[in-house]
Design a protein around this motif. Structure first.
Motif, mmCIF file in Angstrom:
data_model
loop_
_atom_site.group_PDB
_atom_site.id
_atom_site.type_symbol
_atom_site.label_atom_id
_atom_site.label_comp_id
_atom_site.label_asym_id
_atom_site.label_seq_id
_atom_site.Cartn_x
_atom_site.Cartn_y
_atom_site.Cartn_z
ATOM 1 N N SER A 29 2.653 6.879 -6.408
ATOM 2 C CA SER A 29 1.534 7.648 -7.014
ATOM 3 C C SER A 29 1.781 9.144 -6.922
ATOM 4 N N PHE A 42 -7.896 -2.298 -9.710
ATOM 5 C CA PHE A 42 -8.388 -2.570 -8.347
ATOM 6 C C PHE A 42 -8.937 -1.281 -7.724
ATOM 7 N N ASP A 88 -10.107 -0.705 -4.863
ATOM 8 C CA ASP A 88 -9.730 -0.385 -3.462
ATOM 9 C C ASP A 88 -8.317 0.207 -3.417
ATOM 10 N N ILE A 89 -7.424 -0.240 -4.316
ATOM 11 C CA ILE A 89 -6.082 0.416 -4.335
ATOM 12 C C ILE A 89 -6.271 1.854 -4.770
ATOM 13 N N GLN A 135 -4.393 13.836 1.238
ATOM 14 C CA GLN A 135 -3.706 14.443 2.413
ATOM 15 C C GLN A 135 -2.737 15.527 1.934
ATOM 16 N N THR A 187 0.851 -1.208 0.000
ATOM 17 C CA THR A 187 0.000 0.000 0.000
ATOM 18 C C THR A 187 0.876 1.243 0.000
ATOM 19 N N GLN A 188 1.826 1.271 0.928
ATOM 20 C CA GLN A 188 2.685 2.465 1.008
ATOM 21 C C GLN A 188 3.493 2.622 -0.277
ATOM 22 N N VAL A 237 1.347 4.241 -2.748
ATOM 23 C CA VAL A 237 1.142 5.670 -2.430
ATOM 24 C C VAL A 237 2.401 6.462 -2.784
ATOM 25 N N ARG A 244 -7.100 8.585 -1.370
ATOM 26 C CA ARG A 244 -7.252 9.117 0.003
ATOM 27 C C ARG A 244 -5.903 9.657 0.487
ATOM 28 N N ALA A 245 -4.875 8.904 0.167
ATOM 29 C CA ALA A 245 -3.544 9.348 0.632
ATOM 30 C C ALA A 245 -3.143 10.628 -0.102
ATOM 31 N N LEU A 246 -3.335 10.655 -1.400
ATOM 32 C CA LEU A 246 -2.943 11.869 -2.172
ATOM 33 C C LEU A 246 -3.697 13.093 -1.648
ATOM 34 N N THR A 258 -7.490 3.897 -1.924
ATOM 35 C CA THR A 258 -6.432 4.119 -0.915
ATOM 36 C C THR A 258 -5.476 5.202 -1.403
#
Lengths: 671, 330, 154, 159, 291
Positions: free
Chosen positions: E60, E95, E97-98, E108, E53-54, E57, E104-106, E101
């Motif tokens: 990305s 995907f 869900d990826i 921030q 996941t990290q 991110v 959502r992270a971007l 995720t």
């Protein structure tokens, strides 16, 4: 002989007396549909005299039950709620007929495939079954007595494809006294089997068992053999197909040529220059050639793309002088023939997977990588090397590897197993050992030897020292890591039983390429108007109960065109297809559903809107009256014109507007 | 005492008056007709009032011809009144038979129509946005107006109807034959449409010129292209509804060099005229791809106006359904 | 290599979790994707091994002094802290954590790389580290259990 | 009377050769899908008269699904082309009459596509559930409440 | 023509010569590179082993900033960066869900990524955008007589064969032939060089690099041309160690862009050839390996 017109006059009908039956189908339906409740509900609907539920309606006692009720309660409409009409409509219609009631007073309700098997919620399934039952009961009130339409069947048959399947089917039909037209695309019949050397598991020689049948085809008075020909159009319907066949010019008069091959020797091309298709390109042939020694018909053919005279017109034509029977006809034109046949047997066979699609096996890059067909030609005594197994540079291979499942059982190419490559490869292994004394290793995932005598053949190979390595080969390469590997093809494979990756240097690699549908299967499917599975194999009506019949009456399938299979299964299917065709042709007629459309002359205004709609041109205009009428023999019952007649003057038996509207109302009126 | 002459009543609801004209079109025969009947009610042409009608005993009127669709509460009342007073009630003309041109209003809600007429219409000047009220009292007088129904209805959607005489307007021959048949006491089967139950092409002079295999690549509007007087109009690409429309008018419009617009309604075997026309025309379109088909369909700018010109209220859907849940009755 | 990849797959299906997560095989995968491209059942083997590596690190059962997991964790830590990797310091961190002697033996390569300017001593860093930290923090919440399936190969 | 919780009622006209067979195949394969569809079998999608569709809607269907063979597969050569053309126009008609075109759907489903049938049925039931009930019979009654007397019985059938 | 450029950490360190030669060659062909502002490390194959996941991110952020800068394409010369960024693009498309995720992270960092950036490789652009003809025109000193083994490495053609075949790639072969070099028939084009294993588990990693050089030598190649900084590091920096274990193999490893530079007549120093530990000089005959 036009069958009796089905114009049941709309006499005022007495109130119908309906019998309703719901089947448990053991537990298939009863598990999710409350059959008793359906029967109770049906009994409450107008016109329903009695409603029963029974464990197995399609069983003899079940049918007997209906027949008794018809006689006892003078029922004149029957509704059976059970499985799909495509499965048992004819069973129950026969029961009605036996009870003296017109079979078309039946209406079925599909509460198994469409309800109990596809819904879990008992309450929703029962509600759905109730709605469908009500719809059927309201529909059956509008049913009329009809007679099945008898369509005459011509006693001629067309067999498409001259491989072992087509040959066997054609011979059976001819022996049964039916005229057969066998159409083969190549210059000679024989198909892939003719290219084989020995056949498994008995190792008897393919030519020895095939050649007599081929000459029998040639000699049989009832068989018209059209080689080097293709079917380009098929019209009509069961019993009355009109097939258009285009015969490509051989530039040889078949009647005169006896296959003495003087012309071949005299050709300006001293030795063969063009790849010989029969020997899978391993040898070369001249522009004028005999496909293979036992070719049937035993007539040479001139390849128009290669013959100097045909291409440029500048040739000394030494062949013409050499032929004392002057059988060579350079201005021969393609002929188009139209024949009328009653049945068609499709036996067009298969194609081999092109191994260049898997570059890691090196076919086409490394000269000593062959396909099983090429290996078959090498071991064949009438092959390019007279049976001596040689590498491309002529050396005798000391070690040979055969890689199975090339293109098969692979989601990136063909997911299916091609069934014959295991046995074919083991047979080749024995022959190569015998002919070249080479060490043979077979790389496999599993050995599939399921036929009669097949497993014993596998034992024999093990006993005779054929090596078997269980692992899917990753790569064939000429990258040598040790001196021992220099100058060899190295097979990298994980030996899953030994548990590590091995590098095995070999002189020759044979790829067991799988089967795939013919390249032009899709066009042929459209010409014949039969359906095709999404991989491209022709689709049988039912995988278990109808493997050789199609959804189109009168067209049958035999052999690999329906799916990969070995010679025994192919011949069995050819026999089955011939039997199915004979059943039709011997009876002389076929009873078709009387679902044809009809026009009431009083209602038709002659607006001709319906004429362009019929693909079978069954609708014609009666010029004198200015009214359209439908030829019942040609009408196939699609109903497109019925829906399109702007004044509602065309109706369709078994699917009258009133019946469908009643069904719609029945399905939707609240319980 | 000579047999009393059968009483005749004629009334008009939401109509254009054309059907009244159609009666007058009987020309001299009107005199002969009037001698054989006792005209008791015909507000358009005589001064007989509703009260005269109410005084009559029930079933007193032998036959009453009602033309025009039912749009207001008053028309509904008069329909019921005439039904009560008449032995034979005839839906005379397309509006009464199928809803007619007024029926096309069913594409709009009542509010949209009132707003258009009294507020947003281009020639409307109504700053106070005043709208007609069912009743209005000034001083001690209260004036009442009939209320506008939400939907336009054909006559048989309000009262039971004995016979239908189709047409916009019905032709004199049709009217004459109908009245003759009724007066001669051999009434046709109840509920039937008094016109041949076969499509118009049967009587059309151009029928022979229609090709056997006609498929459509485009349609053209009658006012935008020259029309050849001999050739079948459909073959020329004009949207002629002859094949889907009852005969009886001896193909008046095609003889007048105009395509039939379907005013006689469908034959008895058709439940929804628009759907049937659509089914026949579209099945015979030439193109096979979505884009090309759409291109041809674009040459029919107003599908409702074309396929349901006279029959929207009697179509299966009866008019526009406003699926937005909020609206109450439209 | 204590197990072959095929054995690892069999052990995973047989639920031998500890043997798999503590094995050295999953760390020897250089992620060259050769197996994934040639698998006849189109199984994404490389991604499965990645998932096993992650699970091994997340559950802290990876072989402690085996250099590859250490390199992976050092690499991730440096990327998180600076946003970029400075190869010189990464190698230094790796060798100090795993075996000193290898560092001494390869001084010759180290010097050559510095001489040819391929070992930069100035640590690389991105400007908007705050952005990166905020983004990575957002994933911290459910980073412990990465449940979604590995990327699909088309 | 309609049950308390509204469940979409969908009438389906399936062609005998392709879609009806696909439905049978879905049954034989025990694929599970929503029970909201009532299937009426016709010999070809070309037999589906637009009147059937409007009648189904007028009689209370919330959606109509027509299933036919893919182009080229039609047992009667080109029945599905006729259906395709009719449906292009019917969509326009429905839109003009305020009915969401998604309520009437045309799908080509071959005899071997049991799973596609399951998917199409489930997706259509969800879509109709999202659109909400159409329920024309109730609407017609609500329209007729403005009439002073009840409408006579001969409603519906023309002449 | 201006091309958005994502160098990656290696091209600023071990792979400096790759960047220098690629920039020089593209400049010579009239292509300017515009570096993505404040790009961050793509996570290579290491971060994915720690936390997928990290890793997604992390990578990305680059694509999000590229998209915000209006780039529709991004040139990623380093094989690891090219694979990671492509893998991210595929994960986002496949995907949901990826994708959530990552979004959502971007968010921030008030960024977002719609998925419109197409990651490209130099070989892809050289052949399919610039074209072999344009390259052939610029060749002033054809590499006649130079036998080159084309080494693609394992990550630019697998698992996503975006611009060339996964088993038999040909883009570099065509490019080198256009430069006049003789391309050696060499079956190990896409075999793995050992990647990070050479540094961490030498007995496994070095052996893979040795196999490449041995087969290249057996095929008579003078030089091995590569596209990946890690492959170059393994084959060049560890060359002495390989020779120490398995004997002399006088085959240097260079970047294909360096050979292009030489063919265009650029100076070796401009192409970073001086940074090779195993020296390579052309046109004189192949060098003898020095310690």
């Amino acid at each position: 002989m036009t069958p009796p017109q089905n114009h049941a006059p709309k006499a005022h009908r007495a109130e119908p007396r309906i019998g309703f039956y719901v089947c448990h189908c053991g537990s298939n339906i009863a598990d999710t549909v409350d059959c008793a409740e359906i029967a109770r509900y049906a009994a409450s609907l107008p016109g329903v005299i009695l409603a029963r539920d029974y464990k197995y309606m399609c069983s003899d006692p079940g049918q007997e039950l209906i027949q008794q009720d018809i006689r006892e309660y003078q029922l004149d409409r029957i509704v059976v709620a059970s499985c799909s009409p495509l499965l048992h409509e004819h069973t129950f219609r026969a029961a009605l007929a036996r009870a003296g009631l017109n079979p078309f007073y039946l209406q079925m309700v599909n509460i198994r495939e469409h309800v109990s098997w596809v819904h879990k919620n008992r309450e929703a399934a029962t509600a759905k079954a109730r709605d469908l039952a009500r719809a059927a009961i309201q529909r059956v009130r509008h049913h009329q007595a009809l007679q099945p339409i008898r369509v005459p069947i011509r006693a001629e048959a067309l067999v498409l494809g001259g491989g072992i399947a087509g040959i066997h089917a054609a011979l059976l039909l001819a022996e049964a006294g039916k005229r057969v037209i066998l159409v083969e695309r190549q210059p000679s019949i024989g198909g892939h089997m003719a290219q084989l050397d020995k056949t498994f598991p008995t190792l008897d020689c393919a030519a020895c068992i095939l050649t007599p049948k081929m000459s029998a085809v040639r000699a049989h008075p009832n068989i018209t053999l059209w080689t080097y020909s293709e079917v380009i159009k098929v019209e009509g319907y069961v019993g009355n197909f009109t097939v258009t066949v285009r015969r490509k010019p051989r530039y040889i008069n078949e009647a005169l040529c006896v296959g003495c091959k003087q012309c071949v020797d005299a050709c300006v091309f001293k030795d063969g220059k063009f790849p010989d298709e029969f020997n899978a390109g391993l040898s070369h042939r001249k522009p004028i050639y005999l496909p293979f020694p036992q070719a049937t018909p035993q007539v040479v053919v001139i390849d128009p793309d290669r013959c100097l005279n045909l291409k440029t017109g500048k040739c000394k034509k030494t062949c013409v002088e050499a032929c004392d029977r002057n059988a060579i006809v350079f201005d021969q034109q393609p002929e188009v023939h139209e024949v009328k046949v009653g049945t068609i047997i499709v036996a067009t066979g298969y194609d081999l997977f092109d191994p260049t699609r898997l570059p890691q096996y090196g076919y086409g890059r490394y000269p000593n990588v062959f396909t099983t067909l090429e290996a078959e030609r090498l071991v064949n005594s009438s092959g390019p090397t007279a049976g001596k197994v040689r590498l491309r540079d002529g050396r005798v291979p000391r070690s040979v590897g055969i890689i199975l499942c090339v293109g098969s059982r692979d989601h990136r190419t063909h997911p299916w197993c091609s069934r014959t490559c295991c046995m074919h490869s083991m047979k080749l292994a024995l022959l190569i050992r015998e002919h070249a004394g080479a060490e043979v290793t077979i790389f496999h995932m599993d050995i599939r030897s399921a036929g009669k005598g097949y497993e014993e053949f596998y034992d024999r190979c093990l006993r005779e020292g054929i090596q078997f390595i269980r692992g899917r080969v990753a790569e064939v390469t000429d990258w040598a890591m040790t001196a021992k590997e220099e100058g060899h093809l190295v097979v990298r494979v994980e030996d899953t039983l030994a548990g590590f990756v091995r590098r095995i240097p070999l002189d020759m690699i044979v790829l067991a390429v799988g089967m795939e549908p013919q390249r032009d299967a899709r066009e042929l499917r459209r010409i014949l108007n039969i359906s095709c599975s999404n991989e491209g194999w022709f689709l049988e009506r039912h995988p278990k109960l109808g493997p050789v019949i199609t959804f189109t009456d009168g067209i049958f399938l035999a052999g690999c065109c329906q799916g990969p299979k070995d010679i025994p299964d192919t011949v069995a299917q050819a026999g089955a297809a011939a039997a199915e065709a004979l059943a039709l042709m011997d009876r002389g007629y076929i009873e078709q559903e009387p679902n044809t459309a009809y026009i009431d002359p009083d209602h038709c205004c002659g607006c001709k809107s319906c004429l362009p709609l019929c693909p079978y041109s069954a609708i014609q205009l009666d010029e004198t009256q200015g009214r359209a009428f439908i030829n019942e023999a040609l009408c196939k019952g699609c109903g497109a014109c019925v829906a399109a007649c702007p004044s509602g003057s065309i109706q369709q038996h078994l699917f009258e507007d009133e019946q469908v509207f009643a069904e719609i109302d029945g399905v939707l009126s609240y319980a | 005492m000579p047999m009393p002459k059968p009483k005749l009543a004629i009334y008009w609801c939401a109509s254009c008056g054309g059907c009244e004209e159609a009666v007058v079109d009987l020309a001299e025969e009107i005199v002969e007709l009037l001698q054989s009947v006792d005209l008791v009610f015909w507000p358009c042409a005589t001064d007989l009032k509703r009260a005269d009608l109410e005084h009559l005993p029930d079933q007193a009127i032998f036959v009453s011809l009602i033309n025009g669709a039912i749009r207001t509460t008053e028309q509904e009342e008069m329909a019921h009144l005439l039904r009560q007073k008449s032995r034979f009630l005839i839906a005379y003309g397309a509006c009464a038979h199928l809803g007619g041109i007024p029926g096309l209003a069913n594409q709009f809600s009542r509010e949209e129509i009132l707003r258009y007429y009294f507020e947003t219409g281009p020639s409307t000047v109504n700053p106070e946005k005043a709208q007609p009220q069912p009743s209005y009292t000034c001083g001690h007088h209260t004036l009442t107006l009939p209320d506008l129904h939400y939907k336009v209805r054909a006559l048989d959607q309000v009262v039971s109807v004995d016979y239908y005489i189709p047409g916009c307007p019905p032709t004199p021959t049709l009217t004459r034959n109908a009245l003759k048949a009724l007066l001669a006491e051999n009434p046709p089967p109840p509920g039937s449409v008094l016109a041949p139950d076969v499509a118009l092409c049967d009587q059309c002079p151009r029928k022979a010129t229609k090709p056997l295999q006609l498929s459509f690549t485009r349609f053209q509007r009658p006012h935008l292209a020259p029309i050849d007087p001999q050739q079948c109009l459909l073959a020329q690409g004009f949207l002629c509804l002859g094949p889907a429309t009852r005969a009886g008018c001896e193909a008046l419009c095609p003889r007048g060099n105009m395509p039939c617009s379907g005013c006689f309604g469908p034959t008895s075997r058709v439940r929804d005229p628009g759907a049937k026309i659509l089914s026949s025309l579209c099945a015979n379109l030439a193109p096979k791809t979505a884009e090309e088909i759409d291109a041809v369909l674009d040459t029919i700018p107003d599908p409702i106006g074309t396929f349901y010109r006279y029959s929207l209220p009697r179509s299966l859907l009866r008019g526009k359904v406003n699926t937005s849940p909020t609206n109450h009755a439209s | 290599m204590d197990y072959t990849p095929r054995q690892i797959m069999a052990l995973v299906r047989a639920d031998f979790k500890n043997e798999v997560l503590q094995s050295r095989t999953i760390w020897l995968c250089a992620s060259c994707y050769a197996c994934t491209v040639d698998c006849p059942r189109e199984i994404r083997i490389t991604d499965i091994l990645y998932a096993l590596k992650q699970r091994a690190i997340q559950e802290g059962v990876y072989p402690r002094h085996f250099p590859i997991p250490v390199l992976a964790r050092e690499f991730a830590a440096m990327a998180r802290r600076h946003g970029r990797i400075t190869e010189a310091y990464l190698v230094l961190k790796l060798f100090t954590r795993t075996n000193w002697r290898a560092l001494l033996r390869s001084w010759r390569i180290g010097l050559a790389l510095i001489r040819t300017g391929r070992f930069r001593l100035r640590p690389e860093r991105i400007q908007r580290l705050d952005e990166l930290k905020a983004m990575l923090a957002a994933t911290a919440s459910h980073s412990s259990q990465s449940s979604f399936p590995p990327a699909k190969v088309t | 009377m309609p049950d308390a919780v509204w469940e979409p009622r969908i009438v389906a006209f399936f062609c005998n050769w392709c879609t009806y067979t696909a439905a049978d195949l879905a049954g034989v394969s025990r694929l599970q899908y929503a029970p909201n569809v009532r299937v009426i079998r016709l010999m070809c999608s070309g037999r589906v008269d637009p009147q059937f569709i409007l009648e189904a809607l007028a009689k209370g269907a919330d959606g109509v699904l027509i299933g036919g063979c893919h182009f080229g597969d039609c047992h009667y050569v080109e029945g599905n082309y006729k259906t395709f053309r009719r449906m292009r126009m019917l969509n326009r008609l429905l839109l003009a009459l305020g009915i969401e075109p998604e309520r009437v759907r045309l799908e080509w489903i071959a005899a071997s596509e049991g799973d596609k049938l399951r998917h199409v049925v489930n997706e259509m039931v969800d879509r109709i559930r999202a659109l909400g009930p159409l329920n024309l019979p109730e609407r017609f009654q609500s329209w007729n409440r403005e009439l002073s007397h009840q409408t006579p019985p001969c409603e519906g059938v023309l002449g | 023509m201006k091309y958005p450029y994502f160098p990656g950490c290696s091209l600023r360190g071990l792979g400096r010569a790759y960047e220098e030669s690629l920039l020089a060659v593209l400049h010579h062909l009239g292509v300017e590179l515009q570096e993505l502002e404040d790009w961050n490390c793509c996570g290579a194959t290491a971060y994915m082993s720690v936390d997928e996941t990290q890793a997604a991110v992390l990578a990305s952020r680059n694509l999000a900033r590229a998209e915000r800068a209006g780039f529709s394409e991004l040139l990623a010369p380093c094989s690891a960066c090219y694979l990671v960024l492509n893998k991210l693009q595929h994960s986002i498309e496949q995907f949901p869900d990826i994708q959530q995720t990552v979004q959502r992270a971007l968010a921030q960092a008030n960024l977002n990524y719609r998925g419109s950036v197409r990651v490209r490789h130099p070989l892809d652009i050289l052949l399919h955008e610039i074209g072999l003809d344009a390259i052939r025109e610029r060749v002033v000193q054809p590499l006649r007589g130079l036998k080159v083994a084309p080494y693609y490495g394992c990550q630019i053609v697998r698992p996503y064969a975006t611009f060339d075949d996964a088993h038999q790639p040909t883009t570099m072969d065509q490019l080198l032939a256009t430069l006049g070099a003789e391309v050696v028939v060499w079956p190990l084009k896409t075999k793995c060089c050992g990647g990070t294993l050479t540094g961490t588990v030498p007995e496994a990693g070095l052996r893979l690099s040795y196999i490449l050089l041995k087969e290249a030598q057996r095929r008579g190649a003078h030089v091995l041309a590569t596209v990946c900084p890690l492959c170059h590091f393994n084959l060049d920096a560890y060359h002495a160690e390989i020779e120490h274990r398995w004997g002399p193999i006088p085959i240097p490893t260079v970047y294909f862009s360096q050979l292009m530079g030489l063919a265009f007549g650029l100076a070796p120093r401009q192409l970073g050839l001086h940074r090779n530990l195993v020296p390579f000089r052309f046109p004189s005959e192949p060098t003898v390996a020095c310690p």
